[in-house]
Structure formats: C-alpha cells, structure tokens
Write a protein that holds these residues in place. Structure first.
Motif, short mmCIF file in Angstrom:
data_model
loop_
_atom_site.label_atom_id
_atom_site.label_comp_id
_atom_site.label_asym_id
_atom_site.label_seq_id
_atom_site.Cartn_x
_atom_site.Cartn_y
_atom_site.Cartn_z
N LEU A 150 0.49 76.39 -0.63
CA LEU A 150 1.32 76.57 -0.06
C LEU A 150 2.18 78.33 -0.31
N VAL A 151 2.05 78.53 -1.61
CA VAL A 151 2.36 79.88 -1.90
C VAL A 151 1.41 80.86 -1.05
N GLY A 162 8.33 62.46 -5.09
CA GLY A 162 9.21 63.38 -5.94
C GLY A 162 8.80 64.76 -5.77
N PHE A 163 7.94 65.19 -5.06
CA PHE A 163 7.49 66.46 -4.98
C PHE A 163 8.39 67.41 -4.00
N ARG A 164 8.71 68.83 -4.72
CA ARG A 164 9.62 69.71 -4.12
C ARG A 164 8.91 71.07 -3.98
N VAL A 165 9.45 71.86 -2.96
CA VAL A 165 9.08 73.10 -2.77
C VAL A 165 10.13 73.90 -2.65
N ASP A 166 10.68 74.69 -3.89
CA ASP A 166 12.01 75.40 -3.70
C ASP A 166 13.10 74.55 -3.18
N GLY A 167 13.14 73.43 -3.65
CA GLY A 167 14.12 72.31 -3.49
C GLY A 167 13.96 71.52 -1.88
N GLU A 168 12.90 71.89 -1.44
CA GLU A 168 12.69 71.15 -0.02
C GLU A 168 11.41 70.26 -0.09
N ARG A 169 11.83 68.93 0.58
CA ARG A 169 11.08 67.79 0.35
C ARG A 169 10.14 67.96 1.82
N PRO A 170 8.78 68.21 1.46
CA PRO A 170 7.95 68.28 2.85
C PRO A 170 7.82 67.06 3.26
N THR A 171 7.57 66.82 4.77
CA THR A 171 7.02 65.61 5.30
C THR A 171 5.60 65.44 5.15
N VAL A 172 5.20 64.22 4.96
CA VAL A 172 3.64 63.98 4.84
C VAL A 172 3.32 63.07 5.92
N VAL A 173 2.28 63.33 6.50
CA VAL A 173 1.80 62.54 7.70
C VAL A 173 0.50 62.18 7.39
N LEU A 213 -1.39 51.20 2.35
CA LEU A 213 -0.89 52.63 2.12
C LEU A 213 0.44 52.68 2.27
N MET A 214 0.89 52.01 3.68
CA MET A 214 2.29 51.75 4.25
C MET A 214 3.18 51.03 3.16
N ALA A 215 2.52 50.01 2.65
CA ALA A 215 3.47 49.18 1.68
C ALA A 215 3.45 50.05 0.57
N SER A 216 2.61 50.84 -0.15
CA SER A 216 2.62 51.65 -1.17
C SER A 216 3.83 52.69 -0.98
N ALA A 217 3.92 53.25 0.40
CA ALA A 217 4.72 54.41 0.64
C ALA A 217 6.26 53.94 0.60
N GLU A 218 6.62 52.66 0.82
CA GLU A 218 7.73 52.30 0.65
C GLU A 218 8.52 52.26 -0.61
N GLY A 219 9.52 52.92 -0.60
CA GLY A 219 10.72 53.21 -2.12
C GLY A 219 9.97 54.55 -2.89
N LEU A 220 9.03 55.30 -2.09
CA LEU A 220 8.91 56.47 -2.82
C LEU A 220 9.87 57.75 -2.44
N ASP A 221 9.96 58.48 -3.35
CA ASP A 221 10.92 59.58 -3.17
C ASP A 221 10.03 60.51 -2.23
N ALA A 222 9.80 60.46 -1.03
CA ALA A 222 9.05 61.32 -0.40
C ALA A 222 9.17 60.66 1.21
N ASP A 223 8.95 61.68 2.31
CA ASP A 223 9.07 61.29 3.53
C ASP A 223 7.72 61.17 4.17
N VAL A 224 7.26 59.97 4.28
CA VAL A 224 5.94 59.72 4.66
C VAL A 224 5.97 58.97 5.85
N ARG A 225 5.20 59.67 6.99
CA ARG A 225 5.13 59.18 8.34
C ARG A 225 3.58 58.63 8.60
N PHE A 226 3.41 57.67 9.17
CA PHE A 226 2.13 57.02 9.57
C PHE A 226 2.08 57.28 11.25
N LEU A 227 1.22 58.11 12.01
CA LEU A 227 1.22 58.39 13.24
C LEU A 227 0.13 57.15 13.79
N GLY A 228 -0.57 56.78 13.21
CA GLY A 228 -1.81 56.04 13.69
C GLY A 228 -2.85 56.52 14.41
#
Length: 376
Positions: free
Chosen positions: A339-340, A225-236, A247-262
């Motif tokens: 970020l600021v 659910g984290f936002r910065v000025d309304g923008e949802r960051p991508t988390v890798v 971790l991948m199972a926990s990331a499912e269903g979150l209000d977040a864009d989470v990527r696992f690059l391996g």
C-alpha cells in the motif's frame, strides 16, 4: 508455414471459470485467429453452447471435489475425421488417457500441460497417513503419465523445477498461460464500487476458486484488526467454491469489513482488479497464479505467498511483495509495504503488460508444438 491442427483434451472447461478453462479457451480462440484449428474435448457437465471446435463428452462427477467432473475417454467423430497434427492433454485423468491413446493410435506427438499437481487432491480423499499414501500414489501416477509424452508444458519455472524434483524425465518447456491484455487493463471503477456498495476507501481482495488448498483463511487472519493510518480497509472475495461457507463463517466476528461478492461475470473482473489497492494471494499450490497476472495487467500489485509459482510470478518490490507461508505478521507487513509503494508498483505492472500477454504465450506454444512434431 501452416498452422498445426490440434486436438486438446481437458477435464475442466467453460462455462466453469478457473485458470485452466480460461487458458484453454483463450488458446483455442487465438489459435483460430492464426488460421489453425484447436479442437477442445471436455466433460459435458453443465449447459453450454459449444463452438464447432468444442466437443462435450459424457462425464461423471468427482465425488471428493465439488464442481469437478471426469470426462469419460473417447474421441468425438469430428476430431476423428479431421487431419490432426498434434494432441495436447490438459489433464492426466480419464480424458487425458483417452487423448494419449488417440495419439498413439494415430501416431501423433503428445504434449501435456501441467496445470495442477495431482497430489493436491489427496486431502480431499483421505486424511493423516492415508492422505500421505494417496499423495505418493498420485505423484507416481503423475510421473508415469508425463514420462509417456513428447513434451510437457508448465506455466512457470518453479513448476518445471517441481517436475524435475519428482523425477519426470520428459522434456519440460515453460509456456506462461498468458493474459488477454485487451480485456484486462485499467478501467473506470466507480460503477463497480457503487454496484457492490464498496465505498471509496482502501480495498483489498481476492477472486478465484474458493478451494481449501488455496489457504484463503490466511487472508482473514491477516486483516483481523488490520489498520492503515487508522483506516480499516474493506476486504472482498470474488468467486465461489467448496471453502466459501467455512470462510464466511470464519469472517463472522472478526475486526474487519469482509464482503463475499460471489461469482463475478468475467466482464466485471477488470473493474474488480482495478478497484483493488492490493490483490491478496496466499495460495501455495499455484503452478503460475493467472489471477495475479490479471491483476497486474490492470495495474494492481499483488501480495503473494513466497511459495510455489507465486515466488516467481510476483516480482518482489516490482509488481508486489511476498510473505512467508503461515506467518500472519509477515502477511500484514507485505500488505502494508504494498500500500505504501502502490503507485510505483502499479506503474511497473503496466509497463510489463506485453511480456505477460496471451499473444506472447501462444508464440511459445507454437514453438513447442513445432519442436515436438519435428522430433516425432
């Protein structure tokens, strides 16, 4: 003055990629540049084409920690036949014991590096009160082993203080692991972002071993659910390890864009770090946190837990910000402040590249070796 010939013993080495393997392999290479030889004795766990001063030995898999192998004690013939000046153990386990016996037999000084608290493995072996008992035994063994050395090398002041707290009486010297600043520097990132489909928005991330002890789930809690000025960051997440599946199972269903690059090839890491707006590091068990310094060398500030070595590695308000352990709101606030202030933080990170370089670290290591040899 001649450069001493070193016999180093480690339970983790290439092609496995982690802070210890990177440090030992880089020190070996830089020692060679100075005209010396640093033999590395390590467990033969996977295919790897060793150099003339790299010596694999038979090993057994550690049953409680995936990917970790215990090398069986022994000294390769090439090491036996060389004129070794000093022994350096990077592990207190079987190979470290073998190195200690070799040092005693040949009447050589013994230096030990303290990379990871042995007691941290207690949670892999037992739970509850039994885990506490295992941890207590591990600490006693750790103290017993280190007190039989001529010097102990730690990568940070908090690690030195920890050894003092558990009663280690051997001389303890702070020698930062050091960063290869020729490799880790700001680089162009467009190709990396395109290759991994990361877009051009805010990017937060972590890379390294996905171990349960590193508390990486705290990142997921903070970005939900984290936002910065309304923008949802991508988390890798870059890297791999035993905690990745959970971790991948926990990331499912979150209000977040989470990527696992391996797993990321080491050649990709400068672009990974340079792409990030902030590196997130919640691990409370680091003895230095080398990946944080690699990020800094690429101009990327770090949001680190205010615990263990990261309390020192991250310079508050200069190279990043801290958050309180277990406090999700504090973690989010530290991300927001980072970020600021990212532009100013990045400039400070780049200004300090020389101070965190591996060349500076090897200078300190050489001084420790010389002192141990003189006193011995």
């Amino acid at each position: 003055m001649s450069v001493p010939t070193v016999a180093a013993f480690t339970d983790t080495y290439l092609p496995t990629v982690n802070g210890v393997t990177y440090t030992v392999s880089t020190w070996r290479e830089r020692w060679g540049r100075r005209g010396g030889r640093m033999h590395v004795v390590y467990p033969a766990a996977t295919d790897y084409d060793p150099a003339s001063t790299e010596h694999p030995v038979r090993s057994i898999e550690f049953p409680y920690y995936e990917g970790f192998h215990l090398g069986l004690p022994g000294v390769p013939t090439a090491v036996e036949r060389d004129d070794i000046d000093i022994v350096h153990a990077h592990t207190p386990f079987l190979l470290g014991l073998g190195g200690a016996r070799f040092a005693r037999r040949e009447e050589l000084p013994l230096v030990a590096s303290y990379h990871t608290p042995t007691a941290e493995y207690a949670d892999y072996i037992a739970e509850g009160r039994l885990a506490d008992a295992v941890e207590a035994v591990a600490r006693r063994y750790e103290r017993w082993y280190l007190d039989r050395t001529d010097a102990v090398v730690v990568p940070s002041e908090p690690a030195r203080e920890h050894l003092e707290d558990i009663g280690v009486s051997a001389a303890v010297e702070v020698v930062p692991n050091g960063v290869d600043t020729d490799r880790f520097r700001p680089v162009e990132t467009a190709a990396f972002r395109e290759r991994h489909d990361l877009g051009d928005g805010l990017l937060l991330g972590y890379t390294g071993r996905h171990g349960y002890e590193k508390d990486l789930g705290a990142i997921l809690d903070a970005v939900d659910g984290f936002r910065v000025d309304g923008e949802r960051p991508t988390v890798v997440f870059g890297g791999d390890g035993p905690a990745r599946a959970s971790l991948m199972a926990s990331a499912e269903g979150l209000d977040a864009d989470v990527r696992f690059l391996g797993f990321l090839d080491r050649e990709e890491l400068p672009a990974f770090y340079s792409s990030l707006d902030a590196f997130l590091f919640p691990s409370p068990v680091e003895t230095q946190g080398l990946v944080a310094l690699e990020a800094n060398a690429c101009g990327t500030p770090v949001v680190g837990v205010d615990s263990g070595a990261l309390a020192e590695t991250v310079d508050e308000g200069e190279t990043g910000f801290h958050f309180e352990p277990g406090d999700t709101a504090s973690f989010r606030e530290a991300i927001r402040w980072t970020l600021v202030d990212r532009e100013a933080l990045s400039e400070t990170c780049l200004d300090r590249r020389d101070a965190i370089s591996v060349e500076h670290a090897v200078d300190r290591l050489a001084a420790v070796y010389r002192s141990a040899m003189d006193q011995y």
